[in-house]
Design a protein around this motif. Structure first.
Motif, PDB file in Angstrom:
ATOM      1  N   SER A  74       0.810  -1.213   0.000  1.00 16.30           N
ATOM      2  CA  SER A  74       0.000   0.000   0.000  1.00 16.30           C
ATOM      3  C   SER A  74       0.840   1.259   0.000  1.00 16.30           C
ATOM      4  O   SER A  74       0.332   2.361  -0.195  1.00 16.30           O
ATOM      5  CB  SER A  74      -0.915   0.005   1.237  1.00 16.30           C
ATOM      6  N   ALA A  75       2.149   1.099   0.247  1.00 17.38           N
ATOM      7  CA  ALA A  75       3.017   2.268   0.323  1.00 17.38           C
ATOM      8  C   ALA A  75       3.280   2.830  -1.067  1.00 17.38           C
ATOM      9  O   ALA A  75       3.346   2.115  -2.050  1.00 17.38           O
ATOM     10  CB  ALA A  75       4.334   1.903   1.002  1.00 17.38           C
ATOM     11  N   HIS A  76       3.458   4.124  -1.123  1.00 16.07           N
ATOM     12  CA  HIS A  76       3.732   4.794  -2.392  1.00 16.07           C
ATOM     13  C   HIS A  76       5.235   4.935  -2.577  1.00 16.07           C
ATOM     14  O   HIS A  76       5.966   5.226  -1.642  1.00 16.07           O
ATOM     15  CB  HIS A  76       3.066   6.174  -2.393  1.00 16.07           C
ATOM     16  N   ARG A  77       5.684   4.737  -3.797  1.00 18.23           N
ATOM     17  CA  ARG A  77       7.084   4.976  -4.125  1.00 18.23           C
ATOM     18  C   ARG A  77       7.163   5.781  -5.409  1.00 18.23           C
ATOM     19  O   ARG A  77       6.667   5.337  -6.449  1.00 18.23           O
ATOM     20  CB  ARG A  77       7.849   3.654  -4.289  1.00 18.23           C
ATOM     21  N   GLY A  78       7.779   6.943  -5.346  1.00 15.46           N
ATOM     22  CA  GLY A  78       7.998   7.745  -6.545  1.00 15.46           C
ATOM     23  C   GLY A  78       9.288   7.307  -7.201  1.00 15.46           C
ATOM     24  O   GLY A  78      10.296   8.022  -7.139  1.00 15.46           O
ATOM     25  N   ALA A  79       9.281   6.137  -7.811  1.00 17.27           N
ATOM     26  CA  ALA A  79      10.497   5.585  -8.407  1.00 17.27           C
ATOM     27  C   ALA A  79      10.132   4.617  -9.522  1.00 17.27           C
ATOM     28  O   ALA A  79       9.009   4.108  -9.572  1.00 17.27           O
ATOM     29  CB  ALA A  79      11.342   4.869  -7.350  1.00 17.27           C
ATOM     30  N   VAL A  80      11.102   4.365 -10.389  1.00 14.56           N
ATOM     31  CA  VAL A  80      10.970   3.326 -11.399  1.00 14.56           C
ATOM     32  C   VAL A  80      12.261   2.526 -11.437  1.00 14.56           C
ATOM     33  O   VAL A  80      13.339   3.041 -11.125  1.00 14.56           O
ATOM     34  CB  VAL A  80      10.675   3.892 -12.814  1.00 14.56           C
ATOM     35  N   ARG A  81      12.148   1.245 -11.806  1.00 18.25           N
ATOM     36  CA  ARG A  81      13.332   0.411 -12.010  1.00 18.25           C
ATOM     37  C   ARG A  81      13.530   0.207 -13.499  1.00 18.25           C
ATOM     38  O   ARG A  81      12.607  -0.190 -14.211  1.00 18.25           O
ATOM     39  CB  ARG A  81      13.172  -0.942 -11.328  1.00 18.25           C
ATOM     40  N   VAL A  82      14.751   0.459 -13.939  1.00 18.80           N
ATOM     41  CA  VAL A  82      15.093   0.349 -15.352  1.00 18.80           C
ATOM     42  C   VAL A  82      16.131  -0.759 -15.512  1.00 18.80           C
ATOM     43  O   VAL A  82      17.209  -0.699 -14.908  1.00 18.80           O
ATOM     44  CB  VAL A  82      15.650   1.663 -15.905  1.00 18.80           C
ATOM     45  N   THR A  83      15.831  -1.784 -16.289  1.00 16.73           N
ATOM     46  CA  THR A  83      16.790  -2.853 -16.564  1.00 16.73           C
ATOM     47  C   THR A  83      17.723  -2.413 -17.685  1.00 16.73           C
ATOM     48  O   THR A  83      17.275  -2.088 -18.787  1.00 16.73           O
ATOM     49  CB  THR A  83      16.070  -4.146 -16.967  1.00 16.73           C
ATOM     50  N   THR A  84      19.019  -2.419 -17.399  1.00 21.53           N
ATOM     51  CA  THR A  84      20.011  -1.905 -18.352  1.00 21.53           C
ATOM     52  C   THR A  84      20.875  -3.010 -18.950  1.00 21.53           C
ATOM     53  O   THR A  84      21.864  -2.715 -19.621  1.00 21.53           O
ATOM     54  CB  THR A  84      20.927  -0.890 -17.653  1.00 21.53           C
ATOM     55  N   SER A  85      20.515  -4.271 -18.755  1.00 24.12           N
ATOM     56  CA  SER A  85      21.395  -5.374 -19.173  1.00 24.12           C
ATOM     57  C   SER A  85      21.665  -5.396 -20.668  1.00 24.12           C
ATOM     58  O   SER A  85      22.724  -5.879 -21.108  1.00 24.12           O
ATOM     59  CB  SER A  85      20.789  -6.712 -18.738  1.00 24.12           C
ATOM     60  N   THR A  86      20.741  -4.896 -21.477  1.00 19.53           N
ATOM     61  CA  THR A  86      20.937  -4.904 -22.937  1.00 19.53           C
ATOM     62  C   THR A  86      20.857  -3.499 -23.539  1.00 19.53           C
ATOM     63  O   THR A  86      20.815  -3.371 -24.757  1.00 19.53           O
ATOM     64  CB  THR A  86      19.886  -5.798 -23.619  1.00 19.53           C
ATOM     65  N   ILE A  87      20.853  -2.471 -22.736  1.00 23.24           N
ATOM     66  CA  ILE A  87      20.649  -1.115 -23.236  1.00 23.24           C
ATOM     67  C   ILE A  87      21.838  -0.665 -24.088  1.00 23.24           C
ATOM     68  O   ILE A  87      22.987  -1.016 -23.812  1.00 23.24           O
ATOM     69  CB  ILE A  87      20.402  -0.133 -22.072  1.00 23.24           C
ATOM     70  N   THR A  88      21.552   0.090 -25.133  1.00 22.89           N
ATOM     71  CA  THR A  88      22.593   0.648 -25.987  1.00 22.89           C
ATOM     72  C   THR A  88      22.734   2.136 -25.696  1.00 22.89           C
ATOM     73  O   THR A  88      21.880   2.756 -25.053  1.00 22.89           O
ATOM     74  CB  THR A  88      22.250   0.460 -27.468  1.00 22.89           C
ATOM     75  N   GLU A  89      23.806   2.721 -26.203  1.00 21.06           N
ATOM     76  CA  GLU A  89      24.014   4.155 -25.968  1.00 21.06           C
ATOM     77  C   GLU A  89      22.896   5.007 -26.568  1.00 21.06           C
ATOM     78  O   GLU A  89      22.377   5.907 -25.894  1.00 21.06           O
ATOM     79  CB  GLU A  89      25.374   4.589 -26.508  1.00 21.06           C
ATOM     80  N   PRO A  90      22.472   4.753 -27.822  1.00 24.62           N
ATOM     81  CA  PRO A  90      21.338   5.535 -28.352  1.00 24.62           C
ATOM     82  C   PRO A  90      20.064   5.345 -27.531  1.00 24.62           C
ATOM     83  O   PRO A  90      19.315   6.294 -27.318  1.00 24.62           O
ATOM     84  CB  PRO A  90      21.173   4.990 -29.772  1.00 24.62           C
ATOM     85  N   GLN A  91      19.824   4.122 -27.063  1.00 30.18           N
ATOM     86  CA  GLN A  91      18.639   3.885 -26.239  1.00 30.18           C
ATOM     87  C   GLN A  91      18.729   4.641 -24.921  1.00 30.18           C
ATOM     88  O   GLN A  91      17.734   5.233 -24.463  1.00 30.18           O
ATOM     89  CB  GLN A  91      18.470   2.392 -25.969  1.00 30.18           C
ATOM     90  N   ALA A  92      19.897   4.635 -24.302  1.00 33.12           N
ATOM     91  CA  ALA A  92      20.066   5.342 -23.032  1.00 33.12           C
ATOM     92  C   ALA A  92      19.800   6.831 -23.207  1.00 33.12           C
ATOM     93  O   ALA A  92      19.118   7.458 -22.380  1.00 33.12           O
ATOM     94  CB  ALA A  92      21.469   5.107 -22.483  1.00 33.12           C
ATOM     95  N   GLU A  93      20.316   7.389 -24.273  1.00 33.90           N
ATOM     96  CA  GLU A  93      20.118   8.825 -24.522  1.00 33.90           C
ATOM     97  C   GLU A  93      18.644   9.130 -24.785  1.00 33.90           C
ATOM     98  O   GLU A  93      18.082  10.082 -24.227  1.00 33.90           O
ATOM     99  CB  GLU A  93      20.973   9.268 -25.712  1.00 33.90           C
ATOM    100  N   ALA A  94      18.010   8.305 -25.626  1.00 28.36           N
ATOM    101  CA  ALA A  94      16.605   8.549 -25.963  1.00 28.36           C
ATOM    102  C   ALA A  94      15.704   8.338 -24.746  1.00 28.36           C
ATOM    103  O   ALA A  94      14.776   9.123 -24.506  1.00 28.36           O
ATOM    104  CB  ALA A  94      16.180   7.621 -27.095  1.00 28.36           C
ATOM    105  N   PHE A  95      15.989   7.302 -23.968  1.00 26.53           N
ATOM    106  CA  PHE A  95      15.154   7.029 -22.801  1.00 26.53           C
ATOM    107  C   PHE A  95      15.263   8.148 -21.775  1.00 26.53           C
ATOM    108  O   PHE A  95      14.250   8.579 -21.196  1.00 26.53           O
ATOM    109  CB  PHE A  95      15.539   5.703 -22.153  1.00 26.53           C
ATOM    110  N   ALA A  96      16.477   8.625 -21.509  1.00 25.46           N
ATOM    111  CA  ALA A  96      16.652   9.690 -20.528  1.00 25.46           C
ATOM    112  C   ALA A  96      15.876  10.929 -20.938  1.00 25.46           C
ATOM    113  O   ALA A  96      15.264  11.600 -20.094  1.00 25.46           O
ATOM    114  CB  ALA A  96      18.135  10.013 -20.368  1.00 25.46           C
ATOM    115  N   ALA A  97      15.868  11.232 -22.230  1.00 30.84           N
ATOM    116  CA  ALA A  97      15.110  12.392 -22.718  1.00 30.84           C
ATOM    117  C   ALA A  97      13.611  12.168 -22.542  1.00 30.84           C
ATOM    118  O   ALA A  97      12.876  13.074 -22.122  1.00 30.84           O
ATOM    119  CB  ALA A  97      15.455  12.652 -24.178  1.00 30.84           C
ATOM    120  N   GLU A  98      13.140  10.970 -22.851  1.00 30.44           N
ATOM    121  CA  GLU A  98      11.720  10.665 -22.703  1.00 30.44           C
ATOM    122  C   GLU A  98      11.301  10.719 -21.232  1.00 30.44           C
ATOM    123  O   GLU A  98      10.227  11.238 -20.893  1.00 30.44           O
ATOM    124  CB  GLU A  98      11.414   9.283 -23.277  1.00 30.44           C
ATOM    125  N   LEU A  99      12.124  10.153 -20.346  1.00 32.20           N
ATOM    126  CA  LEU A  99      11.806  10.176 -18.927  1.00 32.20           C
ATOM    127  C   LEU A  99      11.722  11.609 -18.419  1.00 32.20           C
ATOM    128  O   LEU A  99      10.807  11.959 -17.656  1.00 32.20           O
ATOM    129  CB  LEU A  99      12.861   9.399 -18.140  1.00 32.20           C
TER     130      LEU A  99
END
Length: 439
Positions: free
Chosen positions: A402-427
């Protein structure tokens, strides 16, 4: 419903019979203690004891002012939930398949002989390797066993020493399977907050003072935060646990072979019952379903009673494969590459997040990055999903659902540099939109 009986055993048995026959469905509310006692002409304490026995047996659960209700099968969040369709999967928590060895290539290697009932439960070669590996980190006397993965090992360890209703101190946030294990077995959780150095000493002390009879701790590559215990923090936790020698201590070192951080032990010499569990899933493959564990002799004896060669031993074929892989120099080289690659990939995302003004206070180890936000994590995950990015909202990793958490978990095991850049901008864009909307 028609509950009968004049003793606690009879009343509890009457309820259980109706649950078994389907007359009492999950979530059905039992009569208040005072009401049922008056109907049956018994003392209120008799009904209260009957209800307590039902709760201890897992038949019912208490909900405070909501009364006592018939228990339902828990709906648990699980690991491995990723993206669907064309979405980029940053949610699954899985290792990179390209960084896992070829299991089938070693099946016929070495001297595998088809075992029959009665052979030793643990492959001698695997036991020898495991004992040498554990001996580098454990100074106390120990014995080794093999379990069907880390979750199975943890569950067996808790069941060997605890009873339903006992308190277990677990990390907050914590590994999804730990939450499920406690709920399914009827244990109560005591959340222990985690920061960049691992379990917080003040929180662990409070949990032990509240009566926790076991502690489950991830010493490095904590899932979901990526935190690892520092040497100083481990020493602080050891000092606290030294004052509670009766508490079972379980260390889940799930990322051992590919962790970028050293192992720091929290189990003090005074602890009577303890175990160090090292799963092989993250670096040999999840489908091996195998974990090595070292434990004190009494705990090992209790586990052996249920992991014996005549009943539920772990497949010797899987043990054979694991032994061959663990002894293979090429696999060692693959582990070195995996360690460097996972560290690099999580660093890619952390760097891009920092560039966008989103701070990750510690350098994570493992497969995931935990991103604390000042907006609702569920709303963030939903909005990112609509934009083609799958992540897990932080609230599912919290022992108190029931507790609230203002957080997200991001799995980075297969992330690429373009994906990291695009995701950070989207987030960053999603967070700005939610702030503007007051979410």
């Amino acid at each position: 419903m028609t509950i009968s009986g004049t003793t606690a055993a009879e009343i509890a048995g009457s309820v259980r019979d109706q649950v078994s026959s389907g007359e009492l469905a999950p979530r059905a509310v039992l009569p208040p203690v005072r009401t049922l006692a008056a109907e049956l002409g018994v003392n209120r304490n008799t009904v209260a004891l009957a209800y307590r026995r039902l709760v201890e047996a897992g038949v019912a659960e208490t909900r405070g002012r909501g009364g006592t209700v018939i228990a339902a099968v828990p709906q648990l969040a699980r690991e491995g939930v990723g993206a669907g369709g064309a979405s980029t999967d940053l949610a699954s928590g899985n290792p990179d398949p390209e960084l896992l060895p070829d299991i089938l290539a070693v099946v016929r290697r070495g001297r595998y002989r088809r075992p029959l009932y009665g052979v030793p439960a643990v492959d001698p070669g695997l036991a020898e390797w495991a004992s040498a590996d554990f001996a580098e980190d454990i100074e106390q006397p120990f014995r080794t066993l093999v379990a069907h993965g880390a979750v199975d090992a943890t569950e067996r360890l808790l069941n060997a020493h605890l009873a339903r209703g006992d308190l277990v101190a677990i990390e907050d946030p914590c590994f999804l399977a730990s939450i499920g294990t406690l709920r399914l077995n009827g244990y109560r959780s005591v959340p222990v907050r985690v920061d960049g150095a691992g379990m917080r000493p003040d929180a662990l002390r409070a949990a032990l003072e509240d009566g926790a009879r076991a502690v489950v701790c991830t010493p490095r590559a904590h899932n979901p935060t990526g935190a690892s215990l520092t040497e100083e923090r481990a020493a602080d936790l050891r000092a606290i646990l030294a004052g509670h020698p009766q508490v079972l201590v379980i260390e889940d070192d799930h990322f051992s072979a590919v962790s970028a951080r050293p192992y720091h032990r929290i189990t003090p010499p005074t602890t009577a019952r303890w175990a160090l569990v090292r799963s092989l899933s993250k670096f040999l493959g999840p489908d091996l379903r195998l974990a090595l564990l070292a434990a004190d002799p009494e705990t090992t004896a209790r586990l052996e009673a249920r992991l014996s060669a005549g009943t539920t031993w772990v497949s010797h074929l899987l043990q054979h494969i694991s032994r061959e892989l663990l002894l293979d120099p090429a696999v060692h080289e693959l582990h070195e590459r995996a360690r460097e690659t996972y560290t690099h990939r999580s660093g890619l995302l952390v760097g891009q997040l920092h560039a966008q003004g989103i701070e990750v206070p510690h350098r994570p180890d493992g497969l995931n990055v935990w991103v604390e936000l000042d907006v609702d994590g569920r709303s963030v995950a939903d909005a990112l999903g609509q934009r083609g990015w799958a992540v897990r909202p932080g609230h599912v990793f919290v022992p108190d659902g029931s507790a609230h958490r203002g957080a997200v978990r991001v799995t980075t095991s297969t992330i690429t540099e373009p994906q990291a850049e695009a995701f950070a901008a989207e987030l960053t864009s999603v967070v700005a939109d939610l702030r503007a909307a007051g979410a």
